[in-house]
Design an enzyme around this catalytic site. Structure first.
Site, PDB file in Angstrom:
ATOM      1  N   GLU A 147       0.830  -1.206   0.000  1.00  0.00           N
ATOM      2  CA  GLU A 147       0.000   0.000   0.000  1.00  0.00           C
ATOM      3  C   GLU A 147       0.864   1.255   0.000  1.00  0.00           C
ATOM      4  OE1 GLU A 147      -3.084  -0.073  -0.558  1.00  0.00           O
ATOM      5  OE2 GLU A 147      -3.693  -2.099  -0.018  1.00  0.00           O
ATOM      6  N   ASP A 294      -4.465  -9.569  -8.563  1.00  0.00           N
ATOM      7  CA  ASP A 294      -4.815  -8.600  -9.601  1.00  0.00           C
ATOM      8  C   ASP A 294      -3.672  -7.788 -10.208  1.00  0.00           C
ATOM      9  OD1 ASP A 294      -4.570  -7.322  -7.155  1.00  0.00           O
ATOM     10  OD2 ASP A 294      -6.515  -6.343  -7.171  1.00  0.00           O
ATOM     11  N   GLU A 388     -18.497  -6.215  -2.276  1.00  0.00           N
ATOM     12  CA  GLU A 388     -17.131  -6.736  -2.216  1.00  0.00           C
ATOM     13  C   GLU A 388     -17.024  -8.145  -2.785  1.00  0.00           C
ATOM     14  OE1 GLU A 388     -14.937  -4.595  -2.249  1.00  0.00           O
ATOM     15  OE2 GLU A 388     -13.751  -4.929  -0.457  1.00  0.00           O
ATOM     16  N   GLU A 406     -12.352   0.410  -9.339  1.00  0.00           N
ATOM     17  CA  GLU A 406     -11.988  -0.482 -10.450  1.00  0.00           C
ATOM     18  C   GLU A 406     -13.001  -0.481 -11.586  1.00  0.00           C
ATOM     19  OE1 GLU A 406     -11.482  -1.147  -7.343  1.00  0.00           O
ATOM     20  OE2 GLU A 406      -9.387  -1.760  -7.162  1.00  0.00           O
TER      21      GLU A 406
END
Ligand code: DMJ
Length: 933
Positions: A147, A294, A388, A406
């Site tokens: 992150e 991802d 989610e 996204e």
């Protein structure tokens, strides 16, 4: 910057081995030409309307950013419900989610390049000065390496990239002297100790001040990391190296990527979700394109685009081929096992995979991108946001939605590739939903539950970094942006890195990974720009024609079982035992269990417990099967628990200045008016005296005709309800006495009766944790008159709300008896249907991980119901709906009813039909939160 421009020449359909710069412009090229050829299909959107929508995005950004700066800065994030900053350590820990917060003004840094994209150059200049003046990167805080890289390092580099662009233009940032880059370099060096492992894969967390090893660091004992966590560094690290000339960053990121590539499962060419950073063993062997993996794929393709290194494209293409072969089941993308890629690992999809259609556009594979995007859009239309996680038959699996970008990202890329105005309409819907359901007076609040419309006190920094950027760019014309966006590549956090970096400081030796896998059949795209003739075969209705057959895929879906496995074993080989087929009384099944290393323990109360010891399995393949079986059993068990829970309720503040915008998650009661069967109850709130409501109220005149607020504790919930009802209250809200408690951090529960007949309680009762309760108490202090709506799903936010007629509350009763509180169990176990109170079985969620091969995995099952799925899910191999048709129809009717736009007067929402949707899948939550935000 000329390189990228050169790429525009790649419109020719002649296949050629292109230099990186041509590929870099791939997406951009498609957009330009496709946009200009668009002539039919969805009605074109006028320039005027696009401008209007663009302005709306600007206003929304101002609302989010302005409130962050005013009420939260220098804290990392804004808490939009309580209108203050989230400072780590000062709020109850939310677990791994908090690892993004390093006391470094995260939202400000993450917003830097968004300011420039949105043409807020002055604000950008101001924000950069604030970063340089206020941000400290040396805090004693343990942060996520992933992150921190994508949000902070990426944010600083994106800011630097645009700062130098502006400086060169000669008007703004004339004072700028690479200060952001220096900060980025400082941060880069702080992250490097994380790579001190034999594998070169980074530790997942690092202490900004003390690094990894020192005792004060409080980190460094971790053994695993997610694939995306280790494989999403190359863009930022390479940019840092190339901007500064310090090659070490790019070297480290390349080494981690090389290691992951070496560890791919060689027969399937897939990677697992988590990997041991010391041994390189796959810890979780399931594989998809969403959470945990991802951006590893994203960075392989983009690393090729940015760095021009062929090996990255080769790797990407190899993985992409595997993804399309095993994971892609258009329009779905379903996780599989890396060793048995024909075996689905889950029956649900997570929201993070919504980025994938965007990546497919960059790859040039438009058809599946259109299909998946359309499927996702239909899920969104049903729930206003993408939950989610959602099942293969499109039911909500995990109801949260933290305002993820996204889907907007993919919408933008698809619009650019197809020029189809349909995608502008999609963007418009996203804007409307954000304003209608997520906008609160102090920013935008994440959705705690897309079904009830309740909020969470959270506005993640990626909302500003990504959402507004993609939405603004979607509606913008070239001249609306002060620089050429096609000269840049988007990182996974949508930070902008200039393509000219590919030719700068290229001192890293490229590893020449020759094609070990040459059987790939994607020769159209391997080394060339996608040919628009192939992408859009002279048909402006191309995208529409792909979407059309999918129009009803969500509403009319048949339940999808795990079909592919059965199909793959039709040829004769015996299929592995599936958890849903297991019967504890079937000797053949028991034999299979034994082979898989799974033993059955008969518990005294009649239930059976399953325990797996991988080392007791007959072979490693049987051990794998056993782990998969246990994983399935856990999923089934949590599904069964879901069906025994009451859904959460919503407390919506409807009076000025909230007007229904703030929605709090509330726990239901097993007695009193059932809000799922009746209209909502609306009224002003008043505190009862005594506040605990445990005796006759001394202020009946104050609560008469109102919704009474009572504090939890000292007596049974039912007693409180009777006391306020006797005083004339039309409803009650019990507020937790445990200070600081919040539905963000504690599982919601139902208030149970007192073991006696509670038919006499007619009013609705809801429970709020202390933090949510204090939002109402604070509102009373500030505005005195506070009106709320108690319901099972938030009503449309509407300024007119206050003037609406107050719906009358209806009475109802439920014959329930139980203990004072029946917690929503987090434990994993198949529960005896007859004894819901025994839902806390001796289970060990952690050891349920398929990775835990050395440890025992255990799950309990009910002997009485030894075929747990008997009444739940059937699989249709011929593609026809089975007897679940009715159930689904009922569900879709229910969901239609629950659409806030539908008249509430007509609302009928049978509780049974939503039981299956209730209770977030704790295991899914834990897994996903752990892997990646
Ligand atoms: C972002 O921080 C990044 O896009 C990341 O790669 C995945 N998740 C979040 C937003 O959902």
């Amino acid at each position: 910057m000329s390189e990228a421009g050169g790429g525009r020449g790649c419109g020719s359909s002649v296949p050629q081995r292109a230099p990186w710069s041509l590929v870099a412009a791939t997406a951009a090229f498609c957009l330009v030409s496709a946009t200009s050829v668009w002539t039919a299909g969805a009605a074109p959107m006028s320039r005027e309307e696009r401008q209007k929508l663009g302005n709306q995005v600007l206003e929304m950004f101002d609302h989010a950013y302005g409130n962050y700066m005013e009420h939260a800065y220098p804290a990392d994030e804004l808490m939009p419900l309580t209108c203050r900053g989230r400072v780590r350590g000062q709020e109850p820990s939310r677990g791994d989610v908090d690892d993004a917060l390093g006391k470094f003004s995260l939202t400000l840094i993450d917003s830097l390049d968004t300011l420039v994209v949105l043409n807020k150059t002055k604000e950008f200049e101001d924000a950069v000065r604030k970063v340089l003046r206020d941000v400290n990167l040396d805090n004693d805080v343990v942060v996520s390496v992933f992150e921190t890289n994508i949000r902070v390092l990426g944010g600083l580099l994106g800011g630097h990239s645009l700062a130098i662009m502006l400086k060169e233009k000669g008007e703004y940032m004339q004072w700028y002297n690479d200060e952001l880059l220096q900060m980025a370099k400082q941060l880069g060096y702080k992250l490097l100790p994380a790579f001190n492992t034999t594998s070169g894969l980074p530790y997942p967390r690092i202490n900004l001040k003390f690094g990894i090893r020192k005792p004060e660091a409080r980190t460094g004992t971790e053994t695993d990391t997610c694939t995306a966590c280790a494989g999403t560094l190359i863009l930022e690290f390479a940019a840092l190296s190339r901007f500064t000339g310090a090659t070490i960053f790019e070297e480290y990121a390349r080494k981690a990527l090389d290691f992951l590539w070496e560890k791919r499962q060689r027969s399937s060419n897939l990677v697992g979700v988590t990997i041991n950073i010391h041994t390189g063993d796959w810890v979780r062997k399931d594989s998809g394109v969403g959470a945990g993996i991802d951006s590893y794929y994203e960075y392989l393709l983009k690393a090729y685009v940015l760095l021009g290194d062929d090996s990255f494209l080769e790797r990407f293409n190899t993985h992409y081929d595997a993804i399309m072969r095993y994971i892609s089941q258009p329009p779905l993308l379903l996780d599989v096992h890396i060793h048995k890629p024909m075996l689905n690992a889950r029956t649900w999809m997570d929201a993070l995979l919504a980025f994938f259609p965007g990546l497919q556009v960059l790859k040039g594979d438009i058809r599946p991108a259109i299909e998946t995007h359309e499927m996702l859009y239909q899920v969104i239309k049903k729930h206003n946001f993408l939950p989610e996680a959602f099942t293969t038959d499109f039911r909500v699996h995990w109801a949260q939605h933290p305002l993820r970008p996204e889907f907007a990202e993919s919408t933008y890329f698809l619009y650019k590739a197809t020029g189809d105005p349909y995608y502008l309409e999609v963007g418009k819907t996203l804007i409307e939903n954000l304003n209608k359901y997520a906008r609160v007076p102090c920013g935008f609040a994440a959705m705690k539950d897309v079904r009830t419309g309740s909020h969470e006190d959270r506005m993640d920094s990626f909302f500003l970094a990504e959402m507004f950027k993609y939405l603004y760019l979607l509606f913008a014309d070239k001249e609306d942006i002060i620089f050429d966006i096609e000269d840049y590549i988007f990182t996974t956090e949508a930070h902008l890195l200039p393509l000219w970096l590919s030719t700068t400081n290229q001192s890293i030796s490229k590893k020449n990974t020759t094609s070990e896998y040459t059987e790939l059949d994607d020769s159209n795209f391997d080394w060339t720009c996608p040919n628009t003739q192939i992408l859009f075969p002279n048909d402006p209705l191309y995208a529409q024609s792909i979407r059309e057959p999918l129009k009803n895929v969500v509403d009319k879906s048949c339940p999808r079982g795990i079909i592919r496995v059965e199909e793959s074993f039709r040829s004769g080989a015996k299929p592995p035992l599936r958890a849903r087929d297991f019967m504890a009384t079937n000797p053949e099944h028991l034999e299979i269990l034994k082979k898989m290393g799974v033993s059955l323990i008969h518990l005294k109360d009649g239930r059976v417990q399953l325990v797996q010891h991988a080392i007791q399995a007959a072979s490693s393949i049987d051990a794998e099967d056993g782990l998969r079986f246990m994983q399935e059993m856990i999923e089934l068990s949590s599904q069964q628990q879901k069906e025994q829970q009451l859904p959460p309720r919503a407390v919506q503040i409807v009076s000025h200045p909230f007007f229904g915008r703030v929605v709090l998650t509330a726990g239901p009661a097993q007695f009193g008016l059932d809000l799922s069967k009746h209209k909502e109850t609306r009224g002003f709130v008043a505190s009862s005296k005594p506040y605990n409501g445990c005796s006759e109220l001394t202020n009946p005149e104050a609560v008469m005709g109102k919704i009474a607020l009572i504090q939890r504790g000292q007596c049974m919930f039912a007693e409180k309800a009777r006391n306020i009802q006797n005083a004339g209250a039309i409803g009650g809200i019990v507020i937790d006495d445990n200070e600081g408690s919040s539905s963000d951090t504690a599982p919601l529960f139902q208030m149970a009766g007192d073991g006696k007949d509670t038919d006499d309680i007619k009013i609705p009762m809801l429970f709020l944790f202390s933090k949510e309760g204090s939002i109402i108490l604070d509102a009373i202090r500030e505005y005195e008159e506070v009106e709320v709506l108690l319901s099972d799903k938030a009503k449309d936010r509407d300024p007119e709300m206050e003037s609406e007629e107050q719906p009358s509350s209806e009475n109802d009763s439920q014959d329930q008896s139980a203990e004072e509180i029946m917690p929503s169990s987090q434990e994993v176990g198949l529960v005896d249907q007859e004894s819901p109170e025994e839902s806390s079985l001796n289970s060990e969620p952690e050891s349920s991980s398929p990775a835990d091969t050395d440890n025992a995995a255990s799950v309990s099952a009910s002997e009485q119901n030894s075929n747990p799925m008997e009444n739940h899910e059937t699989t249709s191999l011929d593609g026809e709906c089975t007897d679940l048709d009715n159930q689904l129809q009922e569900q879709s009717e229910t969901e239609e009813d629950s659409n806030p736009n539908v008249s509430w007067g007509k609302k009928v929402q049978p509780i049974d039909s939503i039981l299956a949707d209730w209770n977030e899948d704790i295991e899914a939550f834990e897994m996903m939160e752990k892997d990646e935000l």
